[in-house]
Design an enzyme around this catalytic site. Sequence first.
Site, PDB file in Angstrom:
ATOM      1  N   ARG A 202       0.800  -1.217  -0.058  1.00 21.38           N
ATOM      2  CA  ARG A 202       0.096  -0.145   0.050  1.00 21.38           C
ATOM      3  C   ARG A 202       0.907   1.289  -0.020  1.00 21.38           C
ATOM      4  O   ARG A 202       2.052   1.160   0.414  1.00 21.38           O
ATOM      5  CB  ARG A 202      -1.075   0.168   1.308  1.00 21.38           C
ATOM      6  CG  ARG A 202      -1.949  -0.839   1.231  1.00 21.38           C
ATOM      7  CD  ARG A 202      -3.177  -0.774   0.255  1.00 21.38           C
ATOM      8  NE  ARG A 202      -3.917  -1.227   0.277  1.00 21.38           N
ATOM      9  CZ  ARG A 202      -4.537  -2.508  -0.606  1.00 21.38           C
ATOM     10  NH1 ARG A 202      -3.315  -2.851  -1.375  1.00 21.38           N
ATOM     11  NH2 ARG A 202      -5.414  -3.104  -0.523  1.00 21.38           N
TER      12      ARG A 202
ATOM     13  N   HIS B  54      -0.621   0.482  -9.929  1.00 20.03           N
ATOM     14  CA  HIS B  54      -1.285  -0.447  -9.216  1.00 20.03           C
ATOM     15  C   HIS B  54      -1.819  -1.449  -9.806  1.00 20.03           C
ATOM     16  O   HIS B  54      -3.255  -1.950  -9.879  1.00 20.03           O
ATOM     17  CB  HIS B  54      -2.422   0.433  -8.619  1.00 20.03           C
ATOM     18  CG  HIS B  54      -2.559  -0.115  -7.276  1.00 20.03           C
ATOM     19  ND1 HIS B  54      -3.370   0.411  -6.018  1.00 20.03           N
ATOM     20  CD2 HIS B  54      -2.849  -1.640  -6.700  1.00 20.03           C
ATOM     21  CE1 HIS B  54      -3.595  -0.349  -5.071  1.00 20.03           C
ATOM     22  NE2 HIS B  54      -3.337  -1.544  -5.536  1.00 20.03           N
TER      23      HIS B  54
END
Length: 314
Positions: A229, A277
């Site tokens: 993250r 991502h």
Amino acid sequence: MNTKTLLLVVPVSWAGLWTGPLAEIALELNVRVHGRDEFAPEDVDYVLTLRPPAGFLKTLPNLKAVFSLGAGVDGVLADPEYPKQVPLVRFVDRTLSSELAQYCVLHVLMHHRQQRFFDRAQAERKWRQALPMRRTEDTLIGILGFGKIGALTAERLRDLDFQVAGWSRTRKRVTGVESFAGESELPAFLARSDFLICLLPLTNDTRGILNAEVFRQLPEGAYVINVARGGHLVEDDLIAALDSGHLSGATLDVFATEPLPETSPLWTHPKITVTPHIAAISAPRVAAQYVVDGIARFERGERLQNIVDLTRGY
């Protein structure tokens, strides 16, 4: 059996990714989309989401379970009013784990085999042979976060003859991989990591863990890969460590702000590889089937699988 209502709490423009598969495999479910369809809060039995609006879930009085669309659940737990009595289920998929491991192996090899050097040489039409690379057997990989995905990644790199270690809150056992556990063993783990791969869940304890202090404890020339993250990384500290020469490079797939702003210096830093991502992407049909199976299990009175420990955050 009464029809159960599953509410999708996702951006409306994305909803079709899951409503289509759900309509095919779960005819008995009443699927509604938050922000698009009308529904009575008391009729909602289950929620499928990634990052619900703060305070929304507590307005559903008969909510039985929440299913996360991702392996990470920090987006759901960002709600300080999450109803603690409602089980939260994280998405677990072998293919997703395999793709994350594959991404990590790719970027370790790209740096280990000096591929960026040869890319630049090709662009300049120069026949350049790099300095001899470090022997694979002498290259130390450290995996920060040694759960199922971390263990799978460790096994893949181990099988390529790297020396691999994992760090986690508790001791783990993976054949041929050294296990470090707890805060007291973190310095020793970092000191032997030529590559540091972050696969930690994002919790209050791990937020900002990729910082100047951690980078200082890595060997000179270490390489950082973050696929967990964006909240794990202090971006300014990374840039400083790269500019000083202490770190040789980094691959980043996740960021504090997504999409990554055009003004971010990460885009153009010569030692940073940016990807949007995409290290692993959940297949909508697989996620839909996972939720349908979970609901069926719960309705039979069986315990849900992969329930999140709300005190730990994973």
